[in-house]
Write a protein that holds these residues in place. Structure first.
Motif, PDB file in Angstrom:
ATOM      1  N   LEU A 447       2.407 -21.774 -13.687  1.00  0.00           N
ATOM      2  CA  LEU A 447       1.494 -20.567 -14.309  1.00  0.00           C
ATOM      3  C   LEU A 447       0.047 -20.993 -14.024  1.00  0.00           C
ATOM      4  O   LEU A 447      -0.503 -22.254 -14.292  1.00  0.00           O
ATOM      5  CB  LEU A 447       1.524 -20.621 -15.809  1.00  0.00           C
ATOM      6  CG  LEU A 447       2.920 -20.333 -16.710  1.00  0.00           C
ATOM      7  CD1 LEU A 447       2.808 -20.489 -18.142  1.00  0.00           C
ATOM      8  CD2 LEU A 447       3.185 -18.952 -16.212  1.00  0.00           C
ATOM      9  N   PHE A 448      -0.609 -20.053 -13.246  1.00  0.00           N
ATOM     10  CA  PHE A 448      -1.924 -20.224 -12.655  1.00  0.00           C
ATOM     11  C   PHE A 448      -2.577 -19.321 -13.558  1.00  0.00           C
ATOM     12  O   PHE A 448      -2.192 -18.263 -14.323  1.00  0.00           O
ATOM     13  CB  PHE A 448      -1.972 -19.813 -11.314  1.00  0.00           C
ATOM     14  CG  PHE A 448      -1.012 -20.796 -10.382  1.00  0.00           C
ATOM     15  CD1 PHE A 448      -1.661 -21.930  -9.704  1.00  0.00           C
ATOM     16  CD2 PHE A 448      -0.068 -20.218 -10.036  1.00  0.00           C
ATOM     17  CE1 PHE A 448      -0.988 -22.737  -9.039  1.00  0.00           C
ATOM     18  CE2 PHE A 448       0.976 -21.135  -9.068  1.00  0.00           C
ATOM     19  CZ  PHE A 448       0.216 -22.135  -8.825  1.00  0.00           C
ATOM     20  N   ILE A 449      -4.031 -19.597 -13.502  1.00  0.00           N
ATOM     21  CA  ILE A 449      -4.792 -18.504 -14.392  1.00  0.00           C
ATOM     22  C   ILE A 449      -5.559 -17.553 -12.994  1.00  0.00           C
ATOM     23  O   ILE A 449      -6.141 -17.994 -12.018  1.00  0.00           O
ATOM     24  CB  ILE A 449      -5.857 -19.182 -15.003  1.00  0.00           C
ATOM     25  CG1 ILE A 449      -6.973 -20.221 -14.186  1.00  0.00           C
ATOM     26  CG2 ILE A 449      -5.091 -20.035 -16.195  1.00  0.00           C
ATOM     27  CD1 ILE A 449      -7.958 -20.626 -15.171  1.00  0.00           C
ATOM     28  N   ASN A 450      -6.291 -16.369 -13.598  1.00  0.00           N
ATOM     29  CA  ASN A 450      -7.102 -15.690 -12.941  1.00  0.00           C
ATOM     30  C   ASN A 450      -8.488 -16.058 -13.468  1.00  0.00           C
ATOM     31  O   ASN A 450      -8.761 -16.074 -14.528  1.00  0.00           O
ATOM     32  CB  ASN A 450      -6.897 -14.130 -13.029  1.00  0.00           C
ATOM     33  CG  ASN A 450      -5.493 -13.602 -12.614  1.00  0.00           C
ATOM     34  OD1 ASN A 450      -4.913 -14.339 -11.623  1.00  0.00           O
ATOM     35  ND2 ASN A 450      -4.803 -12.855 -13.133  1.00  0.00           N
ATOM     36  N   ALA A 451      -9.515 -16.142 -12.340  1.00  0.00           N
ATOM     37  CA  ALA A 451     -10.650 -16.383 -12.819  1.00  0.00           C
ATOM     38  C   ALA A 451     -11.836 -15.710 -11.822  1.00  0.00           C
ATOM     39  O   ALA A 451     -11.178 -15.098 -10.852  1.00  0.00           O
ATOM     40  CB  ALA A 451     -10.838 -18.045 -12.605  1.00  0.00           C
ATOM     41  N   GLY A 452     -12.888 -15.691 -12.481  1.00  0.00           N
ATOM     42  CA  GLY A 452     -13.916 -14.980 -11.635  1.00  0.00           C
ATOM     43  C   GLY A 452     -15.458 -15.463 -11.796  1.00  0.00           C
ATOM     44  O   GLY A 452     -16.378 -15.184 -11.342  1.00  0.00           O
ATOM     45  N   LEU A 453     -15.423 -16.389 -12.893  1.00  0.00           N
ATOM     46  CA  LEU A 453     -16.612 -16.952 -13.482  1.00  0.00           C
ATOM     47  C   LEU A 453     -16.419 -18.628 -13.398  1.00  0.00           C
ATOM     48  O   LEU A 453     -15.301 -18.888 -13.719  1.00  0.00           O
ATOM     49  CB  LEU A 453     -17.123 -16.527 -14.888  1.00  0.00           C
ATOM     50  CG  LEU A 453     -17.336 -15.057 -15.157  1.00  0.00           C
ATOM     51  CD1 LEU A 453     -17.366 -14.708 -16.556  1.00  0.00           C
ATOM     52  CD2 LEU A 453     -18.411 -14.430 -14.251  1.00  0.00           C
ATOM     53  N   GLN A 454     -17.422 -19.047 -13.217  1.00  0.00           N
ATOM     54  CA  GLN A 454     -17.418 -20.681 -13.258  1.00  0.00           C
ATOM     55  C   GLN A 454     -16.969 -20.886 -14.485  1.00  0.00           C
ATOM     56  O   GLN A 454     -16.261 -22.129 -14.647  1.00  0.00           O
ATOM     57  CB  GLN A 454     -18.594 -21.250 -12.813  1.00  0.00           C
ATOM     58  CG  GLN A 454     -18.357 -22.828 -12.793  1.00  0.00           C
ATOM     59  CD  GLN A 454     -19.663 -23.520 -12.026  1.00  0.00           C
ATOM     60  OE1 GLN A 454     -19.978 -23.072 -10.934  1.00  0.00           O
ATOM     61  NE2 GLN A 454     -20.180 -24.628 -12.277  1.00  0.00           N
ATOM     62  N   ALA A 455     -17.601 -20.447 -15.445  1.00  0.00           N
ATOM     63  CA  ALA A 455     -16.987 -20.601 -16.950  1.00  0.00           C
ATOM     64  C   ALA A 455     -15.531 -20.608 -17.128  1.00  0.00           C
ATOM     65  O   ALA A 455     -15.066 -21.314 -17.994  1.00  0.00           O
ATOM     66  CB  ALA A 455     -17.739 -19.691 -18.213  1.00  0.00           C
ATOM     67  N   ASP A 456     -14.734 -19.654 -16.380  1.00  0.00           N
ATOM     68  CA  ASP A 456     -13.420 -19.506 -16.519  1.00  0.00           C
ATOM     69  C   ASP A 456     -12.742 -20.990 -16.213  1.00  0.00           C
ATOM     70  O   ASP A 456     -11.421 -21.246 -16.639  1.00  0.00           O
ATOM     71  CB  ASP A 456     -12.786 -18.527 -15.777  1.00  0.00           C
ATOM     72  CG  ASP A 456     -13.299 -17.181 -16.143  1.00  0.00           C
ATOM     73  OD1 ASP A 456     -13.639 -16.994 -17.285  1.00  0.00           O
ATOM     74  OD2 ASP A 456     -13.417 -16.388 -15.342  1.00  0.00           O
ATOM     75  N   MET A 457     -13.157 -21.871 -15.354  1.00  0.00           N
ATOM     76  CA  MET A 457     -12.583 -22.942 -15.037  1.00  0.00           C
ATOM     77  C   MET A 457     -12.214 -23.959 -15.906  1.00  0.00           C
ATOM     78  O   MET A 457     -11.468 -24.978 -15.959  1.00  0.00           O
ATOM     79  CB  MET A 457     -13.444 -23.496 -13.781  1.00  0.00           C
ATOM     80  CG  MET A 457     -13.625 -22.828 -12.611  1.00  0.00           C
ATOM     81  SD  MET A 457     -12.165 -22.275 -11.844  1.00  0.00           S
ATOM     82  CE  MET A 457     -11.631 -23.922 -11.078  1.00  0.00           C
ATOM     83  N   ALA A 458     -13.163 -24.041 -17.216  1.00  0.00           N
ATOM     84  CA  ALA A 458     -12.760 -24.757 -18.370  1.00  0.00           C
ATOM     85  C   ALA A 458     -11.462 -24.387 -19.010  1.00  0.00           C
ATOM     86  O   ALA A 458     -10.838 -25.514 -19.458  1.00  0.00           O
ATOM     87  CB  ALA A 458     -13.934 -24.781 -19.479  1.00  0.00           C
ATOM     88  N   HIS A 459     -10.810 -23.254 -18.402  1.00  0.00           N
ATOM     89  CA  HIS A 459      -9.311 -23.071 -18.988  1.00  0.00           C
ATOM     90  C   HIS A 459      -8.110 -23.753 -18.272  1.00  0.00           C
ATOM     91  O   HIS A 459      -7.281 -24.178 -19.048  1.00  0.00           O
ATOM     92  CB  HIS A 459      -9.117 -21.488 -18.753  1.00  0.00           C
ATOM     93  CG  HIS A 459      -9.886 -20.664 -19.698  1.00  0.00           C
ATOM     94  ND1 HIS A 459     -10.141 -20.810 -21.163  1.00  0.00           N
ATOM     95  CD2 HIS A 459     -10.932 -19.607 -19.442  1.00  0.00           C
ATOM     96  CE1 HIS A 459     -11.028 -19.819 -21.652  1.00  0.00           C
ATOM     97  NE2 HIS A 459     -11.442 -19.320 -20.624  1.00  0.00           N
TER      98      HIS A 459
END
Length: 751
Positions: A447-459
């Protein structure tokens, strides 16, 4: 139900007898549902009535569980019942669970009923409830049956209008003083639900003195005001909450660039030289800017108007000696016509619950900043300030893109329970973040995440994700007034990789164009922007732009693995051309002895169907494939995913769509090439279950969907599922959704 069509008078007479008979209004309503169900040959008849705040409450039912009465509630627009109330139109559905608005309520026991016919109960042009009949057997009700139920609803409106069931004052209190509905629709720009007190953003200072008595004094005031304003912005950028990098920092750097713009400052001083006060000069120059930018066809320039308004108002407040922002002593929702990014940061985050704008767009700087900070925001709430007073209690419903003004205690309690449930469920998913995504028969699903903001990386850590399967790189370019400097791009990508701590991150190269405008490229209106000049098509026409980004990515990934993929590849020649550019950049690093990635992986997005028929030669060149279902499925069905008239026309769980994905997965497996599915489809547990049954073992999904999908994975047996779904995908059904849902229920799979 054919009896009803031939004998409407008999039913209506019976209904009137019940209504005129003994018993309380509730008792009579209960009897009415039984009579209607019997005469309509329906297993279920339910009546939902409107409570204050446009909440639909189940008041009576024949067929559903009795304990759901007065417990089950839906908002206008929520579920099929809410959709009937919202549209004020009948809804006739053969398979209720396949409809995109279907909202399952486990307390009702309605999972056994397939067909659905709902009609609005209308009194004096106002929706007061919804009447529903349901049957176990999937069927489409006839036009005569639909007309008959509308007639019955008219009779029910008489009982509802008596005020014995719902106090008319309760509904009246749901209207503001102008008589407009309590619910105000808008456009969701940042996710979330918020409750709080209305606070109006002080966005302007009224200019009252226009003619300068002493030009030199006015210039000195301006110099001081410019210096104070710039110090404020510098302090914001240095704030720990902003961090050292990220698109929200880029926004403020762009904002700072406007603040230091010499041309803007020069025009203001020239206006003072002409005899205006400092305030009048600032106002005059801003009016000129608004006229120039508002007439522009460039969407980026139009969006920057709010930034310039922010600077102008900040300068005017400084000249007037006012402090920026307001103290918030309780959870508050800020209302404004528009807002700049720095104005948002003026507020204390502790009590800032949400934001409502009369204007704005999802690509505005304030919207991007709100998403990065986790602040719910709804825009395009036209004229909301006319219907709200400071201090009013508000509910900002991001999911429904609506605002509830002065909701009752009961409505607030309903939303509070919903928010508490979401928080409780989120806490449960966080507690499960370290559990492996392994099925009951031992199959590992990544399970990977989709991200686009650096803030998303905290997930990544918060959710226990395996990595980032799709990092959208275009946001950094969309929020910058100019092409981001190479050093800034490199720092941004390096920070993303640092936070990942060795977990894989797949960077998608620029997917700009279409509806993603950037300021440094000319933009022409296109009839079909989703299929127009965008993504790899721009990159190959402007190869310097692609080389520039690849150079930053390679420098950021020095000594580490770099995974990149190209978007919107429709032809193998496009992939070859883009791949050659990447390899030449890597060769340049080697030739100049510059620190470079230890390993370079080059993949492609598969989001244009034509590419699927070039898979065999393509798979000899790619290191991995990512199936981008968001675009792929709209191209597959020739169906605009943003068109509400088409949302329920096609189903991703149809045999053709599933067969297509199966074909791609098998081809990748034969070639030994890893394949990942990126898109909203993989984030819904039922769809994710189907994808795993097709052979997918890697999903890249929205961060908020990782928990539910992981829980589903841990409850299923892949071998049983594969045998079942492969027997189904050759059927001629419109959709397999109901069959898959039934399978999940029968096999105790948690959806």
């Amino acid at each position: 139900m054919t009896d009803l069509a031939s004998r409407p008078r008999l039913l209506l007479r019976r209904l009137h007898q019940v209504m005129a008979g003994p018993g309380s209004a509730q008792e009579r309503l209960d009897k009415l549902t039984t009579v209607i169900a019997q005469n309509m040959v329906a297993e279920v008849c339910s009546v939902y009535l409107v409570r204050a705040g446009e909440i639909l409450e189940l008041f009576a039912t024949e067929g559903l569980k009795k304990e759901a009465v007065h417990r089950t509630r839906l908002r206008f627009g929520e579920g099929l019942v809410g959709l009937v109330a919202q549209r004020v139109l009948p809804l006739n559905v053969q398979e209720a669970s396949t409809h995109p608005r279907y909202a399952y309520r486990p307390e009702t026991g309605e999972e056994n009923y397939h067909s659905f016919l709902g009609v609005p109960i209308v009194r004096h042009t106002k929706v007061t409830g919804v009447l529903v009949v349901q049957n176990v057997k999937p069927r489409e009700y006839s036009a005569e049956e639909e007309e008959a139920l509308l007639t019955v609803a008219m009779v029910l409106a008489e009982l509802v209008g008596s005020g014995e069931l719902v106090d008319p004052a309760e509904i009246a209190n749901g209207l503001n003083q102008s008589g407009l509905p309590l619910t105000i629709q808008g456009q969701k720009m940042a996710d979330g639900i918020a409750m709080g007190t209305a606070v109006f953003h002080e966005g302007r200072v009224e200019v009252t003195h226009f003619v300068a008595e002493d030009v030199e004094v006015e210039k000195a005031r301006l110099i001081d005001a410019f210096e104070t304003m710039r110090q404020q912005i510098d302090r914001m950028i240095a704030s720990p909450e902003i961090g050292t990098a990220g698109e929200h920092r880029e926004i403020l750097e762009t904002f700072k660039m406007f603040a230091y713009d010499r041309g803007w400052q020069k025009r203001i001083f020239e206006s003072v030289d002409a005899g205006l006060t400092a305030e009048a000069a600032v106002e005059r120059v801003q009016q000129q800017n608004r006229r120039r930018m508002a007439s522009s066809t460039d969407p980026y320039l139009r969006e920057r108007l709010s930034d310039l308004d922010d600077l102008t108002n900040r300068l005017l407040r400084t000249l007037a000696g006012r402090m920026d922002g307001q103290d918030l002593h309780e959870p508050s929702i800020i209302l404004a016509r528009t807002m700049g990014p720095a104005e948002l940061l003026d507020y204390d985050r502790t009590n800032l619950a949400g934001i409502i704008l009369e204007e704005g767009s999802s690509t505005s700087h304030v919207a991007i900043l709100a998403r990065a900070m986790g602040i719910p925001l709804i825009g395009r709430c036209r004229d909301i300030s006319e219907h709200v007073q400071a201090g009013d209690r508000l509910i900002l419903d991001g999911d429904g893109a609506q605002v509830l003004v002065r909701p009752s205690d009961e409505i607030c309690e309903t939303y509070s329970e919903s928010i508490a449930f979401q928080h409780e469920q989120a806490a449960q998913f966080r507690a499960e973040r370290n559990l492996p995504s392994i099925t009951r028969d031992g199959v590992r699903i990544q399970l990977f995440i989709n991200a686009g903001l650096q803030a998303d990386m905290a997930h990544l850590d918060a959710l226990g994700a395996d990595g980032v399967g799709l990092f959208r790189t275009e946001f950094q370019f969309m929020v910058s007034a100019t092409l981001p400097r190479l050093e800034a791009q490199q720092e941004f990508y390096k920070n993303v990789l640092d936070v990942a701590q060795g977990r894989p991150v797949v960077f998608r190269t620029l997917d700009i164009g279409g509806d993603k405008a950037v300021p440094f490229l000319p933009r022409e209106d296109e009839e079909n922007p989703a299929m127009g000049w965008r993504a790899i098509r721009i990159a190959l026409e402007r190869p310097v732009l692609l080389r520039y980004q690849l150079r930053a990515l390679m420098a950021a990934a020095a000594g580490r693995t770099l995974s990149i993929m190209f978007p919107m590849i429709a032809d193998m020649s496009e992939f070859k051309a883009a791949r050659n550019i990447a390899l030449k950049e890597l060769a340049r690093f080697e030739r100049l002895d510059i620190a470079r990635p230890a390993k370079l992986e080059i993949g492609t997005m598969l989001e244009v169907p034509s590419l699927a028929w070039q898979l065999d030669p393509l798979l000899k060149l790619v290191d991995f494939v990512s199936i981008g279902t968001n675009d792929l499925m709209q191209f597959f069905f020739a169906s605009d995913r943003s068109n509400p008239r088409l949302t329920d026309r096609y189903d991703l769980l149809s045999p053709p769509a599933l067969s297509f994905i199966r074909m791609v997965v098998k081809a990748c497996d034969r070639a030994g090439v890893p394949v990942t599915l990126c898109g909203e489809m993989g984030g819904r547990p039922l769809e994710a279950m189907a994808l795993i049954g097709l052979g997918l073992r890697r999903l890249s999904i929205s961060p908020m969907t990782v928990g539910p999908v992981r829980r589903m994975i841990r409850s299923l047996n892949v071998k049983q599922l594969e045998d079942y779904i492969l027997d189904m995908i050759d059927l001629e059904d419109h959709s397999l959704r109901v069959k898959l849902r039934d399978y999940a229920r029968d096999h105790l799979i948690e959806l």
